[in-house]
Design a protein around this motif. Structure first.
Motif, PDB file in Angstrom:
ATOM      1  N   PRO A  76       0.768  -1.243   0.000  1.00 24.39           N
ATOM      2  CA  PRO A  76       0.000   0.000   0.000  1.00 24.39           C
ATOM      3  C   PRO A  76       0.802   1.298   0.000  1.00 24.39           C
ATOM      4  CG  PRO A  76       0.081  -0.908   2.215  1.00 24.39           C
ATOM      5  CD  PRO A  76       0.771  -1.905   1.319  1.00 24.39           C
ATOM      6  N   GLY A  77       2.116   1.240   0.054  1.00 21.76           N
ATOM      7  CA  GLY A  77       2.895   2.472   0.119  1.00 21.76           C
ATOM      8  C   GLY A  77       3.023   3.167  -1.222  1.00 21.76           C
ATOM      9  N   ARG A  78       3.721   4.293  -1.212  1.00 21.46           N
ATOM     10  CA  ARG A  78       3.989   5.040  -2.434  1.00 21.46           C
ATOM     11  C   ARG A  78       5.351   4.647  -3.001  1.00 21.46           C
ATOM     12  NH1 ARG A  78       2.399   9.605  -4.162  1.00 21.46           N
ATOM     13  NH2 ARG A  78       4.470  10.573  -4.030  1.00 21.46           N
ATOM     14  N   VAL A  79       5.479   4.732  -4.323  1.00 21.48           N
ATOM     15  CA  VAL A  79       6.741   4.442  -4.991  1.00 21.48           C
ATOM     16  C   VAL A  79       7.082   5.611  -5.896  1.00 21.48           C
ATOM     17  CG1 VAL A  79       8.047   2.850  -6.431  1.00 21.48           C
ATOM     18  CG2 VAL A  79       6.243   1.964  -4.929  1.00 21.48           C
ATOM     19  N   SER A  80       8.277   6.144  -5.728  1.00 23.93           N
ATOM     20  CA  SER A  80       8.763   7.250  -6.549  1.00 23.93           C
ATOM     21  C   SER A  80       9.846   6.720  -7.487  1.00 23.93           C
ATOM     22  CB  SER A  80       9.331   8.363  -5.665  1.00 23.93           C
ATOM     23  OG  SER A  80       9.906   9.400  -6.442  1.00 23.93           O
ATOM     24  N   THR A  81       9.703   7.000  -8.781  1.00 23.23           N
ATOM     25  CA  THR A  81      10.617   6.473  -9.791  1.00 23.23           C
ATOM     26  C   THR A  81      11.510   7.579 -10.329  1.00 23.23           C
ATOM     27  OG1 THR A  81       8.931   4.872 -10.429  1.00 23.23           O
ATOM     28  CG2 THR A  81      10.776   5.173 -11.939  1.00 23.23           C
ATOM     29  N   GLY A  82      12.795   7.248 -10.495  1.00 23.43           N
ATOM     30  CA  GLY A  82      13.739   8.206 -11.059  1.00 23.43           C
ATOM     31  C   GLY A  82      14.902   8.453 -10.114  1.00 23.43           C
ATOM     32  N   ALA A  83      16.024   8.820 -10.683  1.00 17.78           N
ATOM     33  CA  ALA A  83      17.214   9.071  -9.874  1.00 17.78           C
ATOM     34  C   ALA A  83      17.065  10.354  -9.065  1.00 17.78           C
ATOM     35  CB  ALA A  83      18.445   9.164 -10.779  1.00 17.78           C
ATOM     36  N   LEU A  84      17.483  10.295  -7.808  1.00 16.04           N
ATOM     37  CA  LEU A  84      17.495  11.472  -6.953  1.00 16.04           C
ATOM     38  C   LEU A  84      18.860  12.145  -7.031  1.00 16.04           C
ATOM     39  CD1 LEU A  84      15.648  10.035  -3.832  1.00 16.04           C
ATOM     40  CD2 LEU A  84      14.772  11.795  -5.379  1.00 16.04           C
ATOM     41  N   ALA A  85      18.874  13.446  -6.815  1.00 20.36           N
ATOM     42  CA  ALA A  85      20.110  14.223  -6.866  1.00 20.36           C
ATOM     43  C   ALA A  85      20.108  15.217  -5.713  1.00 20.36           C
ATOM     44  CB  ALA A  85      20.210  14.962  -8.205  1.00 20.36           C
ATOM     45  N   PRO A  86      21.276  15.746  -5.345  1.00 17.11           N
ATOM     46  CA  PRO A  86      21.321  16.724  -4.245  1.00 17.11           C
ATOM     47  C   PRO A  86      20.368  17.896  -4.444  1.00 17.11           C
ATOM     48  CG  PRO A  86      23.542  16.021  -4.810  1.00 17.11           C
ATOM     49  CD  PRO A  86      22.634  15.415  -5.845  1.00 17.11           C
ATOM     50  N   ALA A  87      20.145  18.295  -5.688  1.00 15.35           N
ATOM     51  CA  ALA A  87      19.278  19.446  -5.944  1.00 15.35           C
ATOM     52  C   ALA A  87      17.798  19.120  -5.778  1.00 15.35           C
ATOM     53  CB  ALA A  87      19.536  19.982  -7.356  1.00 15.35           C
ATOM     54  N   THR A  88      17.416  17.869  -6.005  1.00 10.37           N
ATOM     55  CA  THR A  88      16.001  17.488  -5.950  1.00 10.37           C
ATOM     56  C   THR A  88      15.603  16.809  -4.647  1.00 10.37           C
ATOM     57  OG1 THR A  88      16.484  15.359  -7.024  1.00 10.37           O
ATOM     58  CG2 THR A  88      15.926  17.226  -8.455  1.00 10.37           C
ATOM     59  N   LEU A  89      16.582  16.340  -3.883  1.00  8.56           N
ATOM     60  CA  LEU A  89      16.264  15.576  -2.680  1.00  8.56           C
ATOM     61  C   LEU A  89      15.537  16.394  -1.610  1.00  8.56           C
ATOM     62  CD1 LEU A  89      16.343  12.891  -1.276  1.00  8.56           C
ATOM     63  CD2 LEU A  89      18.667  13.385  -0.513  1.00  8.56           C
ATOM     64  N   ALA A  91      13.328  18.747  -1.829  1.00  9.83           N
ATOM     65  CA  ALA A  91      11.907  18.853  -2.164  1.00  9.83           C
ATOM     66  C   ALA A  91      11.205  17.516  -1.966  1.00  9.83           C
ATOM     67  CB  ALA A  91      11.750  19.325  -3.610  1.00  9.83           C
ATOM     68  N   PHE A  92      11.879  16.426  -2.330  1.00 13.50           N
ATOM     69  CA  PHE A  92      11.303  15.102  -2.117  1.00 13.50           C
ATOM     70  C   PHE A  92      11.046  14.851  -0.638  1.00 13.50           C
ATOM     71  CE2 PHE A  92      12.373  10.781  -0.734  1.00 13.50           C
ATOM     72  CZ  PHE A  92      11.339  10.058  -1.324  1.00 13.50           C
ATOM     73  N   LEU A  93      12.017  15.145   0.205  1.00 11.55           N
ATOM     74  CA  LEU A  93      11.868  14.912   1.638  1.00 11.55           C
ATOM     75  C   LEU A  93      10.726  15.734   2.217  1.00 11.55           C
ATOM     76  CD1 LEU A  93      15.665  14.951   2.613  1.00 11.55           C
ATOM     77  CD2 LEU A  93      14.189  12.937   2.400  1.00 11.55           C
ATOM     78  N   ALA A  94      10.621  16.981   1.772  1.00 10.16           N
ATOM     79  CA  ALA A  94       9.557  17.859   2.278  1.00 10.16           C
ATOM     80  C   ALA A  94       8.187  17.428   1.762  1.00 10.16           C
ATOM     81  CB  ALA A  94       9.850  19.296   1.884  1.00 10.16           C
ATOM     82  N   ASP A  95       8.100  17.146   0.471  1.00 11.29           N
ATOM     83  CA  ASP A  95       6.806  16.791  -0.122  1.00 11.29           C
ATOM     84  C   ASP A  95       6.266  15.477   0.445  1.00 11.29           C
ATOM     85  OD1 ASP A  95       7.034  19.044  -1.664  1.00 11.29           O
ATOM     86  OD2 ASP A  95       7.649  17.992  -3.499  1.00 11.29           O
ATOM     87  N   GLU A  96       7.155  14.544   0.727  1.00  9.91           N
ATOM     88  CA  GLU A  96       6.719  13.237   1.224  1.00  9.91           C
ATOM     89  C   GLU A  96       6.556  13.219   2.742  1.00  9.91           C
ATOM     90  OE1 GLU A  96       5.812  10.680  -0.579  1.00  9.91           O
ATOM     91  OE2 GLU A  96       6.273  11.701  -2.469  1.00  9.91           O
ATOM     92  N   GLY A  97       6.973  14.285   3.429  1.00  7.69           N
ATOM     93  CA  GLY A  97       6.867  14.318   4.884  1.00  7.69           C
ATOM     94  C   GLY A  97       7.735  13.274   5.555  1.00  7.69           C
ATOM     95  N   ILE A  98       9.002  13.165   5.126  1.00  8.06           N
ATOM     96  CA  ILE A  98       9.884  12.107   5.603  1.00  8.06           C
ATOM     97  C   ILE A  98      10.337  12.384   7.037  1.00  8.06           C
ATOM     98  CG2 ILE A  98      12.079  10.915   5.237  1.00  8.06           C
ATOM     99  CD1 ILE A  98       9.877  10.356   3.125  1.00  8.06           C
ATOM    100  N   CYS A  99      10.114  11.420   7.915  1.00  6.98           N
ATOM    101  CA  CYS A  99      10.545  11.544   9.308  1.00  6.98           C
ATOM    102  C   CYS A  99      11.639  10.548   9.670  1.00  6.98           C
ATOM    103  CB  CYS A  99       9.360  11.389  10.258  1.00  6.98           C
ATOM    104  SG  CYS A  99       8.632   9.729  10.273  1.00  6.98           S
ATOM    105  N   GLY A 100      11.976   9.638   8.748  1.00  8.29           N
ATOM    106  CA  GLY A 100      13.029   8.669   8.996  1.00  8.29           C
ATOM    107  C   GLY A 100      13.440   8.021   7.684  1.00  8.29           C
ATOM    108  N   ILE A 101      14.670   7.552   7.631  1.00  7.38           N
ATOM    109  CA  ILE A 101      15.211   6.946   6.417  1.00  7.38           C
ATOM    110  C   ILE A 101      15.676   5.528   6.724  1.00  7.38           C
ATOM    111  CG2 ILE A 101      16.990   7.105   4.617  1.00  7.38           C
ATOM    112  CD1 ILE A 101      17.147  10.132   5.253  1.00  7.38           C
TER     113      ILE A 101
END
Length: 323
Positions: A76-89, A91-101
């Motif tokens: 049931p989780g979300r899947v994000s496709t594509g390479a991450l980079a220092p410039a895009t990471l 926004a990804f962390l903020a948009d997804e509400g990341i609290c742990g890795i």
């Protein structure tokens, strides 16, 4: 190697043990900034995603190719496709509400692991490496530190060799096509095939197979090619190292393994139970930042591992492990 898996009594978040906070009740109270980032693309990451799903913990997995999304098709989780980079990471962390890795990427995927650790430090996000266990090496297996050690006449010259090191490594072997007989095992996809051909491998030297491969399949392939040597990565049972060692011993074929890269992980475990405990603590901190810091003791078995401290990372030990 320091081994978090073997230690007893690791308590990443004492507040959760005493208050018995359940993941579902935490998330029901506040869904903002309550998502775990699974650095994915592996069978290990699927196991993490399945465990978090069973615990009703929100997660987002990242993969680099559309084909890898099939790992999570029934979850049931979300899947994000594509390479991450220092410039895009960020926004990804903020948009997804990341609290742990939870980093469950391939042991040789050093670029994304390094990026994830740097993001954890910069943004004070808890990070845990879920590391697949190593496979003990047979006495006959040759372990090399890196590809540079492999690309030498004494290892390759004049031999019939099967490369099982992934399509991204094949460009390194371009100068050797006239000096050795090389075959490459690749994923059964047009993208992998095109990459291998671009690296100088003729189509008849490509074996398209997807793991896992049985012992009998492996033996039949090696026998059909009359191999002198097979090159693999020391990527554990998931990469078929145990089966390759068995077949190498049966057929008298030389097995060469490339050692895992050495990375410094803020925290590492081989246990899914520890992963769940870590994620519970991440959720508790997101809900109640004053609930306390991560803590734990780590067993060290040699001078290869030593602790470091960083003011930008949670108050758990940094480990430098030979992976």
């Amino acid at each position: 190697m320091a081994d978090v898996k073997r230690q007893e009594g690791l308590n990443l978040c004492p507040i959760l043990v005493t208050e018995r906070i359940e993941l579902a009740s935490i998330q029901a109270r506040d869904r903002r900034k309550m998502t775990i980032w699974i650095v994915g693309g592996t069978g290990d990451s699927r196991r993490v995603a399945r465990a978090l799903s069973a615990a009703d913990c929100a997660w987002t997995a990242t993969v680099t190719t559309p084909a890898a999304t099939r790992l999570y098709a029934d979850l049931p989780g979300r899947v994000s496709t594509g390479a991450l980079a220092p410039a895009t990471l960020p926004a990804f962390l903020a948009d997804e509400g990341i609290c742990g890795i939870v980093d469950a990427s391939h042991p040789f995927a050093t670029q994304i692991s390094t990026l994830a650790v740097q993001a954890a430090i910069a943004r004070s996000i808890p990070y845990l490496r879920y590391e697949r266990p190593t496979v003990p090496l047979a006495a006959s297996t040759i372990l090399l530190a890196n590809f540079d050690s492999l690309l030498q006449p004494q290892q390759l010259e004049g031999k019939r060799i099967l490369l099982t090191t992934g399509v991204k490594s094949l460009q390194r072997f371009r100068p050797w096509h006239t000096r050795a007989q090389l075959w490459a095992r690749i994923l059964p996809s047009e993208r992998s095939r095109a990459q291998a051909i671009a690296a100088g491998f003729p189509p008849e030297r490509l074996i398209s197979q997807r793991l896992p491969i049985s012992l009998e399949q492996e033996r039949q392939l090696w026998q059909s090619l009359s191999l002198d040597a097979v090159v693999t990565k020391a990527s554990g049972q998931a990469g078929g190292l145990d089966i390759k060692q068995t077949v190498a011993a049966q057929l008298g074929v030389q097995l060469i393994a490339i050692a895992r890269p050495v990375l410094t992980y803020p925290l590492q475990t081989e246990s899914l139970d520890r992963v769940l405990e870590f994620c519970r603590c991440c959720l508790a901190r997101a809900l109640q930042p004053s609930c306390g810091q991560f803590s734990g003791s780590t067993e060290r078995s040699s001078s290869e591992a030593h602790s470091k401290s960083s003011p930008n990372v949670w108050n758990h030990e940094n480990l430098e492990d030979r992976v």
